[in-house]
Design an enzyme around this catalytic site. Structure first.
Site, mmCIF file in Angstrom:
data_model
loop_
_atom_site.group_PDB
_atom_site.id
_atom_site.type_symbol
_atom_site.label_atom_id
_atom_site.label_comp_id
_atom_site.label_asym_id
_atom_site.label_seq_id
_atom_site.Cartn_x
_atom_site.Cartn_y
_atom_site.Cartn_z
ATOM 1 N N HIS A 103 41.754 32.648 46.556
ATOM 2 C CA HIS A 103 41.620 33.476 45.363
ATOM 3 C C HIS A 103 40.738 32.784 44.338
ATOM 4 O O HIS A 103 40.636 31.569 44.299
ATOM 5 C CB HIS A 103 42.999 33.766 44.766
ATOM 6 C CG HIS A 103 43.000 34.972 43.892
ATOM 7 N ND1 HIS A 103 42.552 34.950 42.600
ATOM 8 C CD2 HIS A 103 43.378 36.240 44.146
ATOM 9 C CE1 HIS A 103 42.664 36.167 42.077
ATOM 10 N NE2 HIS A 103 43.165 36.949 42.994
ATOM 11 N N ARG A 120 34.985 30.585 39.134
ATOM 12 C CA ARG A 120 34.522 29.881 40.323
ATOM 13 C C ARG A 120 33.084 30.272 40.608
ATOM 14 O O ARG A 120 32.515 31.125 39.927
ATOM 15 C CB ARG A 120 35.408 30.158 41.527
ATOM 16 C CG ARG A 120 35.330 31.568 42.113
ATOM 17 C CD ARG A 120 36.151 31.635 43.404
ATOM 18 N NE ARG A 120 36.311 32.968 43.895
ATOM 19 C CZ ARG A 120 35.826 33.405 45.061
ATOM 20 N NH1 ARG A 120 35.100 32.601 45.814
ATOM 21 N NH2 ARG A 120 36.051 34.632 45.466
ATOM 22 N N LYS A 133 31.046 33.862 40.225
ATOM 23 C CA LYS A 133 31.842 34.747 39.382
ATOM 24 C C LYS A 133 31.196 34.845 38.006
ATOM 25 O O LYS A 133 30.495 33.936 37.558
ATOM 26 C CB LYS A 133 33.281 34.232 39.265
ATOM 27 C CG LYS A 133 34.094 34.423 40.521
ATOM 28 C CD LYS A 133 34.307 35.895 40.830
ATOM 29 C CE LYS A 133 35.143 36.086 42.071
ATOM 30 N NZ LYS A 133 35.383 37.525 42.351
ATOM 31 N N ASP A 157 42.597 42.264 24.646
ATOM 32 C CA ASP A 157 44.000 42.326 25.030
ATOM 33 C C ASP A 157 44.660 41.021 24.612
ATOM 34 O O ASP A 157 43.986 40.062 24.229
ATOM 35 C CB ASP A 157 44.176 42.584 26.535
ATOM 36 C CG ASP A 157 43.440 41.575 27.401
ATOM 37 O OD1 ASP A 157 43.669 40.366 27.232
ATOM 38 O OD2 ASP A 157 42.629 41.997 28.253
#
Length: 500
Positions: free
Chosen positions: A295, A342, A345, A420
Site C-alpha cells: 500500500h 511514495r 504519487k 477536512d
C-alpha cells in the site's frame, strides 16, 4: 492538457508582477524553483505522469501569483487564515450531517484531529474536557481498550486516538477515564509471538500496532510485564516491548525480498520504493504490514522505539539509514514544495506531517543527544538550510496551496480538493515541524523507562524567514504529535501510578 503534458514548457509563467503586493508596496518575489517544471523529466509518459503534470499546473498559479489570496508578503507567502480554520474545526466537533454515519467507527479520530488542530492554532481545548469524557467513556470496553463507537470492538488505532484526545484536554478527570488494568490485559492479548502487535484481537498485525501500542504504553505508564496468558509468553517474551525492534527489522527484510526489490517494467522506480515503510510516523487508515501489502501510505518503523522506549543510537541497528534518507528526501517535490506518500504519487498536504514530521526524529537519531544546555550559546540558532528537507518549500506549499480559501476554512490535500479535519490536523502539524527547531537534549539509557527523553521545541530562527511571524503555529512533540506540554502533563500524572 495532453499536449502540454507531453511537452511541458521550460517556463510555465513569467515571474509575477504585482498580485497582492506587500502592504508596503514591495512586489512579491518567488524563487524560480517554484515557477517552472522540474528540470529532469522521465521520457516515459504514463497516466501517473499526466496526473503529475496536471497537479503542477494546478499548483503553480497559487505558488506564483497567489491565486485566491488577498495578501502576500515580500516572499510571495499569504497569511494563515487562522480564524477560518478555528471555526472549521469547532464546527467539526459539533453535530455532523447524516453523511458522516459511515465514519461512526472513526469518531475518536475526529476528536483527535480537531483538538490537535485547534491546539496548534493557539486555542485552549480544555473547555472540551467534559464533553469528551462523556462521549468516550462508553466506548471503553470491559476487556480493555477503546472502540470507535459504543458496542464496537476495541482497536489500537481508535484507542491511540482516544488516549491522545484525553491528553489534549488534560486534567485528572480525563486521565482517570482510562482503565489501566484492563488496558494492560488487552495490550498483552495483542502482543504476538513474533514480537509485533495485532490491531485488534484476531485482527491484522502491522507497524501501526507497534507505534500505537508504544504511544499508549508510554503515555499511561502501563507496566511492561506480560500477563501469563499473553500469546507472546509461549515464545519466550517477557515484556510488551520485547522483540519489537527485531520484528520491525525482520518484516522489512521479508518485504524487501518478497516484493519491493523485484524490477517492474511499467514502474522503473518501484524497486526503490521499499523504503516507504520506513517512515517514522503512521497513517492510521492506510498503513499495512510491509510483509503483506504494498500500500502507498507511510507506516512507522522508527518512532516505535525512537523517542519512546529506547536510547537514540539504537534505532540505527534496525535501519539502513542511507536508503531511508535517499527515499524520504525524494518525497518532497518541486515546484510544488509539498510531499508525497511514495514514488509516483501526487503531492498531498497530509504528508506535510507523515513525511515532514519524520525529519526531527531522524536528525536526533543521527546527531545523538546534545546534553543539557547551560547557556543559550550552547545551541546556536538553526537555519533553514541546516535541515535535511526544505522547510521553506513546505511552508510555501502549505500556505499557498493547502488552505481552503472559501468561507468554509480548514486545510486540504491540494487546491482542487475540499478541506477536512484529517488534512487540517496533519497539514498544521507539518507546518509546525517546518517552523520549529526540535532537539533531543537527553535520551533514556534504559528501555524499561517510560519518560526519560528530554526534548526542546523552539521557534526556528532564520535569516531568510519567508512567513510572517503572526502565522507561526504552536509547537508539537515530534514523537507524540500533540503539544509537548500536554505529553509532559500526562506522563507526570501517570508516573505516580505504579502498578494498578
Amino acid at each position: 492538457m495532453a499536449a502540454a503534458a507531453q511537452q511541458p514548457p521550460t517556463h510555465i509563467m513569467d515571474p509575477p508582477s504585482v498580485h497582492g503586493a506587500h502592504a508596503d508596496g514591495v512586489s512579491p518575489s518567488v524563487p524560480g524553483l517554484f515557477t517552472t517544471n522540474p528540470p529532469i523529466r522521465d521520457a516515459l509518459e504514463t497516466e501517473t505522469s499526466r496526473l503529475q503534470d496536471e497537479t503542477i499546473e494546478e499548483c503553480l498559479p497559487f505558488l506564483l501569483t497567489g491565486e485566491g489570496h488577498d495578501y502576500r508578503n515580500a516572499h510571495g507567502i499569504p497569511h494563515l487564515y487562522r480564524d477560518r480554520h478555528v471555526k472549521f474545526l469547532q464546527k467539526q466537533l459539533g453535530n455532523l450531517p447524516s453523511m458522516f454515519k459511515s465514519a461512526d467507527p472513526s469518531r475518536p479520530w475526529i476528536f483527535y484531529w480537531c483538538l490537535a488542530g485547534l491546539s496548534l492554532l493557539g486555542e485552549d481545548v480544555d473547555s472540551y474536557r467534559s464533553r469528551l469524557i462523556e462521549t468516550v467513556r462508553p466506548m471503553q470496553n470491559e476487556t480493555g481498550g477503546f472502540a470507535g463507537g459504543f458496542g464496537q470492538t476495541s482497536h489500537l488505532a481508535t484507542t491511540y486516538a482516544t488516549v491522545l484526545s484525553l491528553a489534549l484536554v488534560g486534567g485528572d478527570d480525563a486521565y482517570e477515564v482510562v482503565d489501566r488494568r484492563s488496558m494492560w490485559k488487552w495490550l498483552c492479548s495483542l502482543k504476538q509471538p513474533d514480537g509485533g502487535f495485532q490491531m485488534a484481537v484476531g485482527g491484522e498485525e502491522d507497524v501501526r500496532g507497534a507505534y500505537c501500542a508504544a504511544v499508549i504504553i508510554s503515555l499511561l505508564n502501563i507496566p511492561l510485564d506480560l500477563s501469563p496468558d499473553s500469546p507472546a509468553c509461549a515464545a519466550g517474551h517477557t515484556g510488551l516491548f520485547s522483540g519489537l525492534g527485531e520484528w520491525a527489522k525482520r518484516t522489512r527484510e521479508e518485504y524487501r525480498q518478497s516484493r519491493a526489490w523485484k524490477p517492474m517494467a511499467h514502474t522503473p522506480s518501484a524497486p526503490w520504493d521499499a523504503s516507504r515503510s520506513w517512515i517514522l510516523h503512521i497513517d492510521p487508515f492506510r498503513g499495512r504490514s510491509p510483509a503483506l501489502s504494498t500500500h502507498d501510505a507511510p507506516s512507522t518503523r522508527v518512532a516505535t522505539w525512537h523517542g519512546l522506549h529506547t536510547d537514540v543510537p539504537r534505532p540505527v541497528r534496525y535501519l539502513h539509514v542511507p536508503r531511508l534518507l535517499s527515499w524520504l528526501s525524494a518525497r518532497q517535490y518541486a515546484p510544488e514544495g509539498g510531499c508525497s506518500g511514495r514514488t509516483n504519487k501526487l503531492v498531498d498536504g497530509c504528508y506535510s506531517h507523515w513525511v515532514g514530521g519524520c525529519w526531527p526524529l531522524i536528525e536526533a537519531t543521527l546527531n545523538g543527544p546534545e546534553g543539557p544546555a547551560t547557556e543559550p550559546a550552547d545551541h546556536p540558532p538553526m537555519q533553514a538550510n541546516d535541515s535535511f528537507f526544505s522547510r521553506n518549500a513546505l511552508i510555501r506549499y502549505i500556505l499557498c496551496c493547502a488552505q481552503d480559501l472559501s468561507a468554509r476554512g480548514g486545510m486540504r490535500d491540494k487546491p482542487s480538493k475540499y478541506s477536512d479535519a484529517y488534512h487540517t490536523c496533519y497539514v498544521l502539524s507539518g507546518l509546525s515541524t517546518a517552523q520549529h527547531d526540535c532537539r533531543l537534549v537527553s535520551a533514556r539509557a534504559d528501555e524499561t523507562m517510560m519518560d526519560g527523553d528530554v526534548w526542546t521545541v523552539s521557534p526556528l530562527v532564520q535569516d531568510d524567514q519567508i512567513f510572517d511571524e503572526e502565522d507561526r503555529v504552536g509547537t508539537m512533540h515530534p514523537a507524540y504529535a500533540i503539544p509537548q506540554h500536554k505529553v509532559g502533563d500526562c506522563q507526570k500524572y501517570f508516573a505516580s501510578k505504579q502498578g494498578f
